[in-house]
Write a protein that holds these residues in place. Sequence first.
Motif, PDB file in Angstrom:
ATOM      1  N   ARG A  65       0.769  -1.195   0.001  1.00 11.34           N
ATOM      2  CA  ARG A  65       0.175  -0.028  -0.076  1.00 11.34           C
ATOM      3  C   ARG A  65       0.825   1.256   0.042  1.00 11.34           C
ATOM      4  O   ARG A  65       1.793   1.461   0.602  1.00 11.34           O
ATOM      5  CB  ARG A  65      -0.727  -0.044   1.261  1.00 11.34           C
ATOM      6  N   SER A  66       0.492   2.255  -0.939  1.00  9.75           N
ATOM      7  CA  SER A  66       0.992   3.508  -0.891  1.00  9.75           C
ATOM      8  C   SER A  66       1.273   4.184   0.681  1.00  9.75           C
ATOM      9  O   SER A  66       0.041   4.268   1.215  1.00  9.75           O
ATOM     10  CB  SER A  66       0.581   4.379  -1.911  1.00  9.75           C
ATOM     11  N   ILE A  67       2.582   4.683   0.946  1.00  9.56           N
ATOM     12  CA  ILE A  67       2.262   5.508   2.321  1.00  9.56           C
ATOM     13  C   ILE A  67       1.774   6.800   1.983  1.00  9.56           C
ATOM     14  O   ILE A  67       1.126   7.515   3.103  1.00  9.56           O
ATOM     15  CB  ILE A  67       3.965   5.490   2.682  1.00  9.56           C
ATOM     16  N   ASP A  68       2.104   7.305   0.708  1.00 12.39           N
ATOM     17  CA  ASP A  68       1.560   8.781   0.440  1.00 12.39           C
ATOM     18  C   ASP A  68       0.165   8.897   0.119  1.00 12.39           C
ATOM     19  O   ASP A  68      -0.418  10.003   0.241  1.00 12.39           O
ATOM     20  CB  ASP A  68       2.598   9.383  -0.605  1.00 12.39           C
ATOM     21  N   HIS A  69      -0.101   7.923  -0.538  1.00 10.44           N
ATOM     22  CA  HIS A  69      -1.710   8.140  -1.072  1.00 10.44           C
ATOM     23  C   HIS A  69      -2.595   6.768  -0.784  1.00 10.44           C
ATOM     24  O   HIS A  69      -2.036   5.501  -0.997  1.00 10.44           O
ATOM     25  CB  HIS A  69      -1.532   8.225  -2.619  1.00 10.44           C
ATOM     26  N   ALA A  70      -3.598   7.182   0.095  1.00  9.61           N
ATOM     27  CA  ALA A  70      -4.399   5.891   0.480  1.00  9.61           C
ATOM     28  C   ALA A  70      -5.390   5.317  -0.644  1.00  9.61           C
ATOM     29  O   ALA A  70      -5.738   4.192  -0.606  1.00  9.61           O
ATOM     30  CB  ALA A  70      -5.518   6.691   1.456  1.00  9.61           C
ATOM     31  N   ASP A  71      -5.318   5.928  -1.739  1.00  6.60           N
ATOM     32  CA  ASP A  71      -6.156   5.321  -2.874  1.00  6.60           C
ATOM     33  C   ASP A  71      -5.153   4.606  -4.038  1.00  6.60           C
ATOM     34  O   ASP A  71      -5.552   3.841  -4.668  1.00  6.60           O
ATOM     35  CB  ASP A  71      -6.800   6.283  -3.669  1.00  6.60           C
ATOM     36  N   GLU A  72      -3.905   4.321  -3.504  1.00  4.23           N
ATOM     37  CA  GLU A  72      -2.832   3.697  -4.430  1.00  4.23           C
ATOM     38  C   GLU A  72      -2.306   2.228  -3.649  1.00  4.23           C
ATOM     39  O   GLU A  72      -1.822   2.493  -2.568  1.00  4.23           O
ATOM     40  CB  GLU A  72      -1.834   4.619  -4.891  1.00  4.23           C
ATOM     41  N   TYR A  73      -2.274   1.187  -4.434  1.00  5.93           N
ATOM     42  CA  TYR A  73      -1.577   0.000  -3.992  1.00  5.93           C
ATOM     43  C   TYR A  73      -0.690  -0.403  -5.194  1.00  5.93           C
ATOM     44  O   TYR A  73      -0.850  -0.062  -6.234  1.00  5.93           O
ATOM     45  CB  TYR A  73      -2.620  -1.052  -3.889  1.00  5.93           C
ATOM     46  N   MET A  74       0.237  -1.140  -4.992  1.00  4.76           N
ATOM     47  CA  MET A  74       1.253  -1.507  -5.929  1.00  4.76           C
ATOM     48  C   MET A  74       1.565  -3.315  -5.656  1.00  4.76           C
ATOM     49  O   MET A  74       1.674  -3.650  -4.494  1.00  4.76           O
ATOM     50  CB  MET A  74       2.712  -0.948  -5.595  1.00  4.76           C
ATOM     51  N   ILE A  75       1.417  -3.762  -6.825  1.00  4.05           N
ATOM     52  CA  ILE A  75       1.614  -5.122  -7.039  1.00  4.05           C
ATOM     53  C   ILE A  75       2.915  -5.532  -7.748  1.00  4.05           C
ATOM     54  O   ILE A  75       3.064  -4.742  -8.824  1.00  4.05           O
ATOM     55  CB  ILE A  75       0.637  -5.872  -8.036  1.00  4.05           C
ATOM     56  N   VAL A  76       3.856  -6.241  -7.321  1.00  2.00           N
ATOM     57  CA  VAL A  76       5.124  -6.197  -7.568  1.00  2.00           C
ATOM     58  C   VAL A  76       5.599  -7.506  -8.138  1.00  2.00           C
ATOM     59  O   VAL A  76       5.217  -8.359  -7.524  1.00  2.00           O
ATOM     60  CB  VAL A  76       6.541  -5.870  -6.305  1.00  2.00           C
ATOM     61  N   ASP A  77       6.320  -7.526  -9.255  1.00  3.10           N
ATOM     62  CA  ASP A  77       6.476  -8.839 -10.125  1.00  3.10           C
ATOM     63  C   ASP A  77       8.025  -8.664 -10.498  1.00  3.10           C
ATOM     64  O   ASP A  77       8.401  -7.811 -11.280  1.00  3.10           O
ATOM     65  CB  ASP A  77       5.856  -9.032 -11.208  1.00  3.10           C
ATOM     66  N   TYR A  78       9.061  -9.393  -9.757  1.00  4.76           N
ATOM     67  CA  TYR A  78      10.524  -9.289 -10.027  1.00  4.76           C
ATOM     68  C   TYR A  78      10.765 -10.154 -11.737  1.00  4.76           C
ATOM     69  O   TYR A  78      11.792  -9.863 -11.998  1.00  4.76           O
ATOM     70  CB  TYR A  78      11.117 -10.224  -9.213  1.00  4.76           C
ATOM     71  N   GLU A  79       9.816 -11.053 -12.148  1.00  5.85           N
ATOM     72  CA  GLU A  79      10.021 -11.404 -13.200  1.00  5.85           C
ATOM     73  C   GLU A  79       8.973 -11.699 -14.226  1.00  5.85           C
ATOM     74  O   GLU A  79       8.277 -12.683 -14.502  1.00  5.85           O
ATOM     75  CB  GLU A  79      10.436 -12.850 -13.151  1.00  5.85           C
ATOM     76  N   PRO A  80       8.212 -10.348 -14.692  1.00  2.84           N
ATOM     77  CA  PRO A  80       7.147 -10.138 -15.556  1.00  2.84           C
ATOM     78  C   PRO A  80       7.403 -10.927 -16.685  1.00  2.84           C
ATOM     79  O   PRO A  80       8.083 -10.648 -17.407  1.00  2.84           O
ATOM     80  CB  PRO A  80       6.777  -8.791 -15.649  1.00  2.84           C
ATOM     81  N   LEU A  81       6.361 -11.857 -16.984  1.00  2.27           N
ATOM     82  CA  LEU A  81       6.444 -12.627 -18.256  1.00  2.27           C
ATOM     83  C   LEU A  81       6.336 -11.930 -19.861  1.00  2.27           C
ATOM     84  O   LEU A  81       7.276 -12.042 -20.630  1.00  2.27           O
ATOM     85  CB  LEU A  81       5.540 -13.771 -18.390  1.00  2.27           C
ATOM     86  N   THR A  82       5.668 -10.690 -19.574  1.00  2.00           N
ATOM     87  CA  THR A  82       5.626 -10.094 -20.851  1.00  2.00           C
ATOM     88  C   THR A  82       6.675  -9.231 -21.299  1.00  2.00           C
ATOM     89  O   THR A  82       6.807  -9.054 -22.517  1.00  2.00           O
ATOM     90  CB  THR A  82       4.243  -8.988 -20.620  1.00  2.00           C
ATOM     91  N   SER A  83       7.605  -9.129 -20.287  1.00  2.00           N
ATOM     92  CA  SER A  83       8.871  -8.154 -20.735  1.00  2.00           C
ATOM     93  C   SER A  83      10.040  -9.086 -20.774  1.00  2.00           C
ATOM     94  O   SER A  83      11.215  -8.467 -20.873  1.00  2.00           O
ATOM     95  CB  SER A  83       9.072  -6.992 -19.695  1.00  2.00           C
ATOM     96  N   THR A  84       9.836 -10.212 -20.540  1.00  2.00           N
ATOM     97  CA  THR A  84      11.117 -11.202 -20.460  1.00  2.00           C
ATOM     98  C   THR A  84      11.655 -11.386 -21.820  1.00  2.00           C
ATOM     99  O   THR A  84      12.895 -11.550 -22.097  1.00  2.00           O
ATOM    100  CB  THR A  84      10.629 -12.402 -19.947  1.00  2.00           C
ATOM    101  N   PHE A  85      10.780 -11.484 -22.800  1.00  2.00           N
ATOM    102  CA  PHE A  85      11.501 -11.692 -24.193  1.00  2.00           C
ATOM    103  C   PHE A  85      11.180 -10.559 -25.180  1.00  2.00           C
ATOM    104  O   PHE A  85      11.359 -10.641 -26.449  1.00  2.00           O
ATOM    105  CB  PHE A  85      10.713 -13.152 -24.516  1.00  2.00           C
TER     106      PHE A  85
END
Length: 210
Positions: free
Chosen positions: A106-126
């Motif tokens: 969850r964003s510290i600065d904005h209550a309406d913002e959340y972040m989903i993190v992926d270290y190896e997103p398939l769509t940008s791998t190739f």
Amino acid sequence: MNRQPANILDRPLRTSRAGDTMVSMSSFAYLYSELVQYHQNRVDSISELERRLESSGYGVGLKMLELLAYRSREYKREIRLMNALQFVSTTVWKSLFGKPADSLERSIDHADEYMIVDYEPLTSTFVSVPSDFGQLSVDAYMSGIIAGVLSGAGFSARVTAHSVQLEEGEHSTAPPSQLNSTNLPPRTEKAVFLVKFSPEVLERDAGMDR
């Protein structure tokens, strides 16, 4: 007594010997690169290309929500914001990529913002992004999927994909067996999907705590 054939919605597209659902990595890489090039040849700006990729993923998100609801045989939907986000970052992610997202924050600065993190997103791998394309994120397709799932579940949100430099010691939390087995160089960036909910969604969720 004849046994009825399984419904096509109950069957995976392809099954490995171990019984796991599996799609050819090379097939996906080829199809996705063609999708990016198709839209690239029809736009005049990077932002328009990202919007087209998001739009392509949005329909997939809606269909994924329908499919997962059908397979679970549950006739209820999530009504709390955090539960919906956890559904996306775990159930949806596992169904699409074979592993959950690396983190949900969850964003510290904005209550309406959340972040989903992926270290190896398939769509940008190739997909290799030329230097003259600046801040283009080909993971915009995945942000469209997220937006489609959330919208279909009644959580209107604007979702954008961002490439963020990895810090020292930062790595995926998934077991090695769940990571993409490629001969590509180690990634130096992670994908952060910024989810910004509409005011009415936040008001509805806050009202449930009263």
